[in-house]
Design a protein around this motif. Sequence first.
Motif, PDB file in Angstrom:
ATOM      1  N   UNK A 100       0.838  -1.177   0.000  1.00 12.44           N
ATOM      2  CA  UNK A 100       0.000   0.000   0.000  1.00 12.44           C
ATOM      3  C   UNK A 100       0.882   1.239   0.000  1.00 12.44           C
ATOM      4  N   UNK A 101       0.269   2.396   0.288  1.00 10.44           N
ATOM      5  CA  UNK A 101       1.013   3.640   0.219  1.00 10.44           C
ATOM      6  C   UNK A 101       1.045   4.394   1.526  1.00 10.44           C
ATOM      7  N   UNK A 102       2.226   4.852   1.894  1.00 11.12           N
ATOM      8  CA  UNK A 102       2.392   5.683   3.074  1.00 11.12           C
ATOM      9  C   UNK A 102       3.626   6.548   2.928  1.00 11.12           C
ATOM     10  N   UNK A 103       3.782   7.497   3.815  1.00 11.52           N
ATOM     11  CA  UNK A 103       4.944   8.383   3.787  1.00 11.52           C
ATOM     12  C   UNK A 103       5.084   8.999   5.171  1.00 11.52           C
ATOM     13  N   UNK A 104       6.283   9.463   5.466  1.00 12.19           N
ATOM     14  CA  UNK A 104       6.493  10.144   6.736  1.00 12.19           C
ATOM     15  C   UNK A 104       7.436  11.315   6.535  1.00 12.19           C
ATOM     16  N   UNK A 105       7.277  12.323   7.380  1.00 18.76           N
ATOM     17  CA  UNK A 105       8.175  13.471   7.363  1.00 18.76           C
ATOM     18  C   UNK A 105       8.612  13.767   8.790  1.00 18.76           C
ATOM     19  N   UNK A 106       9.912  14.049   8.921  1.00 20.20           N
ATOM     20  CA  UNK A 106      10.448  14.568  10.173  1.00 20.20           C
ATOM     21  C   UNK A 106      10.724  16.044   9.938  1.00 20.20           C
ATOM     22  N   UNK A 107      10.250  16.886  10.846  1.00 20.63           N
ATOM     23  CA  UNK A 107      10.327  18.332  10.662  1.00 20.63           C
ATOM     24  C   UNK A 107      11.577  18.890  11.344  1.00 20.63           C
ATOM     25  N   UNK A 108      12.407  19.593  10.555  1.00 23.37           N
ATOM     26  CA  UNK A 108      13.597  20.215  11.127  1.00 23.37           C
ATOM     27  C   UNK A 108      14.717  20.351  10.120  1.00 23.37           C
ATOM     28  N   UNK A 109      15.762  21.012  10.522  1.00 17.16           N
ATOM     29  CA  UNK A 109      16.946  21.211   9.692  1.00 17.16           C
ATOM     30  C   UNK A 109      17.864  20.012   9.853  1.00 17.16           C
ATOM     31  N   UNK A 110      18.110  19.304   8.754  1.00 16.05           N
ATOM     32  CA  UNK A 110      18.900  18.077   8.808  1.00 16.05           C
ATOM     33  C   UNK A 110      20.293  18.304   9.377  1.00 16.05           C
ATOM     34  N   UNK A 111      20.856  19.489   9.135  1.00 13.20           N
ATOM     35  CA  UNK A 111      22.208  19.778   9.621  1.00 13.20           C
ATOM     36  C   UNK A 111      22.241  20.013  11.126  1.00 13.20           C
ATOM     37  N   UNK A 112      21.081  20.234  11.714  1.00 15.67           N
ATOM     38  CA  UNK A 112      21.037  20.599  13.131  1.00 15.67           C
ATOM     39  C   UNK A 112      20.432  19.523  14.027  1.00 15.67           C
ATOM     40  N   UNK A 113      19.463  18.753  13.523  1.00 10.64           N
ATOM     41  CA  UNK A 113      18.704  17.896  14.443  1.00 10.64           C
ATOM     42  C   UNK A 113      19.035  16.411  14.350  1.00 10.64           C
ATOM     43  N   UNK A 114      19.794  15.999  13.335  1.00 12.32           N
ATOM     44  CA  UNK A 114      20.084  14.568  13.192  1.00 12.32           C
ATOM     45  C   UNK A 114      20.838  14.047  14.419  1.00 12.32           C
ATOM     46  N   UNK A 115      20.355  12.920  14.951  1.00  8.49           N
ATOM     47  CA  UNK A 115      21.024  12.278  16.077  1.00  8.49           C
ATOM     48  C   UNK A 115      20.531  10.849  16.188  1.00  8.49           C
ATOM     49  N   UNK A 116      21.280  10.031  16.889  1.00  6.73           N
ATOM     50  CA  UNK A 116      20.827   8.660  17.116  1.00  6.73           C
ATOM     51  C   UNK A 116      19.530   8.657  17.920  1.00  6.73           C
ATOM     52  N   UNK A 117      19.439   9.545  18.895  1.00  5.70           N
ATOM     53  CA  UNK A 117      18.229   9.599  19.722  1.00  5.70           C
ATOM     54  C   UNK A 117      17.002   9.924  18.879  1.00  5.70           C
ATOM     55  N   UNK A 118      17.165  10.838  17.909  1.00  4.25           N
ATOM     56  CA  UNK A 118      16.051  11.229  17.041  1.00  4.25           C
ATOM     57  C   UNK A 118      15.546  10.033  16.243  1.00  4.25           C
ATOM     58  N   UNK A 119      16.454   9.313  15.612  1.00  6.85           N
ATOM     59  CA  UNK A 119      16.035   8.211  14.744  1.00  6.85           C
ATOM     60  C   UNK A 119      15.561   7.004  15.548  1.00  6.85           C
ATOM     61  N   UNK A 120      16.102   6.820  16.727  1.00  4.00           N
ATOM     62  CA  UNK A 120      15.585   5.745  17.577  1.00  4.00           C
ATOM     63  C   UNK A 120      14.171   6.081  18.046  1.00  4.00           C
ATOM     64  N   UNK A 121      13.945   7.349  18.369  1.00  7.69           N
ATOM     65  CA  UNK A 121      12.595   7.771  18.771  1.00  7.69           C
ATOM     66  C   UNK A 121      11.611   7.558  17.626  1.00  7.69           C
ATOM     67  N   UNK A 122      12.038   7.909  16.414  1.00  7.45           N
ATOM     68  CA  UNK A 122      11.164   7.696  15.256  1.00  7.45           C
ATOM     69  C   UNK A 122      10.921   6.207  15.045  1.00  7.45           C
ATOM     70  N   UNK A 123      11.948   5.393  15.241  1.00 10.02           N
ATOM     71  CA  UNK A 123      11.781   3.943  15.120  1.00 10.02           C
ATOM     72  C   UNK A 123      10.733   3.418  16.082  1.00 10.02           C
ATOM     73  N   UNK A 124      10.695   3.959  17.299  1.00  7.63           N
ATOM     74  CA  UNK A 124       9.679   3.522  18.266  1.00  7.63           C
ATOM     75  C   UNK A 124       8.280   3.908  17.812  1.00  7.63           C
ATOM     76  N   UNK A 125       8.174   5.064  17.151  1.00  6.21           N
ATOM     77  CA  UNK A 125       6.860   5.467  16.624  1.00  6.21           C
ATOM     78  C   UNK A 125       6.413   4.505  15.527  1.00  6.21           C
ATOM     79  N   UNK A 126       7.358   4.093  14.667  1.00  4.75           N
ATOM     80  CA  UNK A 126       7.035   3.106  13.631  1.00  4.75           C
ATOM     81  C   UNK A 126       6.583   1.794  14.265  1.00  4.75           C
TER      82      UNK A 126
END
Length: 346
Positions: free
Chosen positions: A77-103
Amino acid sequence: MAVFNRVEFDNHEQVVFCSDQESGLKAIIAVHSTKLGPAVGGCRLWDYVSDEDAVYDVLRLSKGMTYKNAVARLPFGGGKSVIIGNAKEIKSEALFRAFGRKLEGLGGAYYSAEDVNITCADVAIMNKETNYVLGLEGKSGNPSPFTALGTFLGIKAAYQHQHGHQDLAGVKVAVQGLGAVAYSLCKYLYEAGASLYVTDINQASIDRVVNDFNATAVGIDEIYDLDVDVYSPCALGATVNDNTIARLKATIIAGCANNQLAESRHGELLRQKGILYAPDYVINAGGIINVYYETAPGGYSAQASTKHVEGIFGTLSEIFARSVTEQKSTHLIADELAQEIIANGL
């Protein structure tokens, strides 16, 4: 903020707003349809001007993924996701792990993958918290080369439809945006003998393509006015609009960007002007096709993936032919084809 009464809200099954105070995560996950299978579509990290812009983007992109996966004959099927923020400023392991928990919390209704400003390494971090991700290194890996191959074959299909042959030697192509997919596309075009005119907001990206493929660099706004055969939008969407259509001299629009038409009516305007449009979600499906083969019985096969991607040529040829027969714009024909597949199954 309105959601249900937005034009882009097309009976989405779920729209989930996510936040995590510790990591600073602000994200939206849109599940448009799971009729053919679990919703699959990449995650985009972008510094949106407003939350409304992020909602607009994720709703359009998720519906596009439903149609893309259907026309590509994938059990997704079809889906998409967006993370809001400046990639140069907000990228972190904690951010992507948090997003993984949401998934993980969606229980498999939606699988994410890389998209703008998200790398395979970022997806691997999400994978520490969830198995609902695709496009991992060591499996299907980077989808960009497959998206580029499909886009290149789509340009050939469009040229074949207009001129009766696929020889791109001497054909002038204006490529807007020079990310990973567009770089590989330029390589294909250069090796086919095409003349390249390129632009990007990143000077280093321009210099690389100019040096590697003898391309001619042009200004960001100048790209629309060039006397070329093909306009290939490979950056963000909505570059085909009232302003640019009036300026284009190209007779083919074929690129890897999503949501190229600012509005649906622009597809019919292109048809009336004799400009052949390769519907974006058909021509750029190579990446999601490659990701599918990560889930295929027997494991990933680059050979099987490539063969499937090569089918984009035939799918576009069918759409172009139906457009002529039915006197409808190509993007409406593509939508009808997708709807037929969704209704009747793969």
